[in-house]
Design a protein around this motif. Structure first.
Motif, PDB file in Angstrom:
ATOM      1  N   LYS A 126       0.836  -1.194   0.000  1.00 15.59           N
ATOM      2  CA  LYS A 126       0.000   0.000   0.000  1.00 15.59           C
ATOM      3  C   LYS A 126       0.876   1.252   0.000  1.00 15.59           C
ATOM      4  O   LYS A 126       1.829   1.355   0.758  1.00 15.59           O
ATOM      5  N   GLY A 127       0.530   2.178  -0.873  1.00 15.80           N
ATOM      6  CA  GLY A 127       1.283   3.422  -0.969  1.00 15.80           C
ATOM      7  C   GLY A 127       2.477   3.363  -1.889  1.00 15.80           C
ATOM      8  O   GLY A 127       3.184   4.355  -2.040  1.00 15.80           O
ATOM      9  N   ALA A 128       2.724   2.189  -2.529  1.00 13.38           N
ATOM     10  CA  ALA A 128       3.916   2.033  -3.362  1.00 13.38           C
ATOM     11  C   ALA A 128       3.718   2.543  -4.782  1.00 13.38           C
ATOM     12  O   ALA A 128       4.691   2.705  -5.514  1.00 13.38           O
ATOM     13  N   MET A 129       2.466   2.779  -5.206  1.00 12.64           N
ATOM     14  CA  MET A 129       2.223   3.243  -6.564  1.00 12.64           C
ATOM     15  C   MET A 129       2.663   4.709  -6.696  1.00 12.64           C
ATOM     16  O   MET A 129       2.214   5.570  -5.960  1.00 12.64           O
ATOM     17  N   VAL A 130       3.574   4.959  -7.642  1.00 12.96           N
ATOM     18  CA  VAL A 130       4.033   6.328  -7.867  1.00 12.96           C
ATOM     19  C   VAL A 130       3.506   6.901  -9.185  1.00 12.96           C
ATOM     20  O   VAL A 130       3.490   8.121  -9.366  1.00 12.96           O
ATOM     21  N   ALA A 131       3.072   6.043 -10.108  1.00 13.38           N
ATOM     22  CA  ALA A 131       2.493   6.502 -11.374  1.00 13.38           C
ATOM     23  C   ALA A 131       1.831   5.316 -12.056  1.00 13.38           C
ATOM     24  O   ALA A 131       2.144   4.152 -11.757  1.00 13.38           O
ATOM     25  N   TYR A 132       0.911   5.606 -12.979  1.00 20.38           N
ATOM     26  CA  TYR A 132       0.325   4.531 -13.785  1.00 20.38           C
ATOM     27  C   TYR A 132      -0.194   5.099 -15.090  1.00 20.38           C
ATOM     28  O   TYR A 132      -0.444   6.305 -15.219  1.00 20.38           O
ATOM     29  N   GLN A 133      -0.355   4.211 -16.071  1.00 23.69           N
ATOM     30  CA  GLN A 133      -0.930   4.543 -17.364  1.00 23.69           C
ATOM     31  C   GLN A 133      -1.963   3.491 -17.716  1.00 23.69           C
ATOM     32  O   GLN A 133      -1.779   2.309 -17.406  1.00 23.69           O
ATOM     33  N   GLY A 134      -3.036   3.892 -18.370  1.00 25.19           N
ATOM     34  CA  GLY A 134      -4.054   2.943 -18.789  1.00 25.19           C
ATOM     35  C   GLY A 134      -5.253   2.934 -17.857  1.00 25.19           C
ATOM     36  O   GLY A 134      -5.425   3.807 -16.995  1.00 25.19           O
ATOM     37  N   LEU A 135      -6.093   1.913 -18.020  1.00 28.65           N
ATOM     38  CA  LEU A 135      -7.304   1.749 -17.219  1.00 28.65           C
ATOM     39  C   LEU A 135      -6.990   0.840 -16.044  1.00 28.65           C
ATOM     40  O   LEU A 135      -7.016  -0.386 -16.165  1.00 28.65           O
ATOM     41  N   MET A 136      -6.685   1.431 -14.914  1.00 26.75           N
ATOM     42  CA  MET A 136      -6.224   0.688 -13.753  1.00 26.75           C
ATOM     43  C   MET A 136      -7.157   0.924 -12.572  1.00 26.75           C
ATOM     44  O   MET A 136      -7.770   1.978 -12.443  1.00 26.75           O
ATOM     45  N   GLU A 137      -7.242  -0.092 -11.711  1.00 23.52           N
ATOM     46  CA  GLU A 137      -7.981   0.021 -10.457  1.00 23.52           C
ATOM     47  C   GLU A 137      -7.089  -0.422  -9.308  1.00 23.52           C
ATOM     48  O   GLU A 137      -6.300  -1.365  -9.436  1.00 23.52           O
ATOM     49  N   PHE A 138      -7.225   0.261  -8.165  1.00 23.06           N
ATOM     50  CA  PHE A 138      -6.428  -0.047  -6.987  1.00 23.06           C
ATOM     51  C   PHE A 138      -7.377  -0.219  -5.806  1.00 23.06           C
ATOM     52  O   PHE A 138      -8.094   0.707  -5.435  1.00 23.06           O
ATOM     53  N   ARG A 152      -4.613  -4.346  -4.307  1.00 20.13           N
ATOM     54  CA  ARG A 152      -4.724  -5.136  -5.534  1.00 20.13           C
ATOM     55  C   ARG A 152      -4.726  -4.188  -6.727  1.00 20.13           C
ATOM     56  O   ARG A 152      -5.552  -3.277  -6.816  1.00 20.13           O
ATOM     57  N   CYS A 153      -3.778  -4.413  -7.644  1.00 22.92           N
ATOM     58  CA  CYS A 153      -3.685  -3.622  -8.868  1.00 22.92           C
ATOM     59  C   CYS A 153      -4.248  -4.457 -10.014  1.00 22.92           C
ATOM     60  O   CYS A 153      -3.748  -5.554 -10.286  1.00 22.92           O
ATOM     61  N   SER A 154      -5.267  -3.942 -10.675  1.00 26.01           N
ATOM     62  CA  SER A 154      -5.912  -4.693 -11.752  1.00 26.01           C
ATOM     63  C   SER A 154      -6.239  -3.760 -12.900  1.00 26.01           C
ATOM     64  O   SER A 154      -6.233  -2.537 -12.773  1.00 26.01           O
ATOM     65  N   GLY A 155      -6.530  -4.368 -14.068  1.00 36.01           N
ATOM     66  CA  GLY A 155      -6.881  -3.591 -15.242  1.00 36.01           C
ATOM     67  C   GLY A 155      -5.917  -3.826 -16.379  1.00 36.01           C
ATOM     68  O   GLY A 155      -5.196  -4.842 -16.425  1.00 36.01           O
ATOM     69  N   GLN A 156      -5.893  -2.893 -17.300  1.00 39.45           N
ATOM     70  CA  GLN A 156      -5.002  -2.963 -18.457  1.00 39.45           C
ATOM     71  C   GLN A 156      -4.171  -1.699 -18.503  1.00 39.45           C
ATOM     72  O   GLN A 156      -4.711  -0.597 -18.598  1.00 39.45           O
ATOM     73  N   GLY A 157      -2.877  -1.877 -18.444  1.00 42.18           N
ATOM     74  CA  GLY A 157      -1.989  -0.727 -18.458  1.00 42.18           C
ATOM     75  C   GLY A 157      -0.686  -1.019 -17.760  1.00 42.18           C
ATOM     76  O   GLY A 157      -0.261  -2.170 -17.643  1.00 42.18           O
ATOM     77  N   THR A 158      -0.060   0.037 -17.269  1.00 41.23           N
ATOM     78  CA  THR A 158       1.247  -0.063 -16.627  1.00 41.23           C
ATOM     79  C   THR A 158       1.207   0.686 -15.311  1.00 41.23           C
ATOM     80  O   THR A 158       0.713   1.808 -15.238  1.00 41.23           O
ATOM     81  N   VAL A 159       1.747   0.045 -14.281  1.00 43.99           N
ATOM     82  CA  VAL A 159       1.830   0.689 -12.975  1.00 43.99           C
ATOM     83  C   VAL A 159       3.300   0.719 -12.553  1.00 43.99           C
ATOM     84  O   VAL A 159       4.055  -0.224 -12.798  1.00 43.99           O
TER      85      VAL A 159
END
Length: 226
Positions: free
Chosen positions: A39-51, A75-82
């Motif tokens: 938790k808290g580790a996401m610094v950026a993402y691209q695409g259709l993502m859910e957290f 939980r990181c889900s969807g299509q894209g890059t995190v």
């Protein structure tokens, strides 16, 4: 505008996990297999993502309260890059096979959702001696991203050559060692404590430098994973 900053471009790769640079992880999601991240580790993402916050069973929550060991995951889900990172720590992607691995949960950045985690007591059953210590056992087949404070040293363990690692508990002032026995490898980081994760600054100069129960040393007491 010109600057060396512009040379730090995205690394192109077809791999699910790509170490973008030594302290930043790129994870590609295709909409099928989710990734569990700190938790808290996401610094950026691209695409259709859910957290979403990851559900913990009663047994997992009870083990976390009793032992202090466990993971707070999203939980990181969807299509894209995190993109994931934690306090600029060095990141290492490890393949987990049927033998599994034992690790301090404080050093886990992310893992495949298909992997199974369980809090275990460190005893001779696992070839690691350490009284009163708990670790996280990760089993199954998949990948896990681990973190170290600096570049680690890999030491081979054989039946006739075991490895002792310092596992000093700074918060309580008590020191003890981990002894790795059997066949395998032990990875030791060049640092006795983690950077402050969820550490409260507290009061006074001691707390400002991470000393005491409110500082980084009190919140992060463990220092070796294998």
């Amino acid at each position: 505008m010109q600057s060396p900053l512009f040379s730090h471009t995205e690394q192109q790769s077809q791999d699910r996990y790509t170490v973008q640079n030594p302290q930043l992880l790129r994870v590609a999601l295709t909409g099928h297999d989710d990734v569990l991240a700190r938790k808290g580790a996401m610094v950026a993402y691209q695409g259709l993502m859910e957290f979403d916050g990851e559900y913990q069973s009663q047994s997992q929550a009870r083990a976390r309260r009793t032992t202090g060991e466990g993971l707070d995951l999203m939980r990181c889900s969807g299509q894209g890059t995190v993109y994931l990172a934690n306090l600029a720590q060095y990141i290492h992607v490890v393949d987990v096979d049927d033998e599994g691995m034992t690790v301090d949960s404080a050093y886990v950045l992310a893992l495949d959702s298909s992997l199974h985690t369980e809090v275990i007591a460190m005893d001779s059953q696992y070839g690691i001696s350490g009284t009163g210590k708990y670790q996280l056992n990760i089993s199954g087949n998949g990948k896990v991203a681990l973190m170290t404070s600096g570049q680690p040293l890999m030491m081979q363990v054989t039946p006739d050559k075991y490895v002792n690692a310092d596992a000093r508990q700074h918060g309580g002032g008590e020191g003890w060692e981990l002894s790795f026995l059997g066949q395998g490898f032990a990875l030791v980081q060049p640092s006795e404590v983690l950077p402050p994760q969820n550490a409260q600054i507290g009061q006074g100069a001691a707390a400002q430098f991470g000393v005491g129960q409110h500082g980084a040393h009190g919140q992060n007491q463990n220092n070796a994973w294998n």
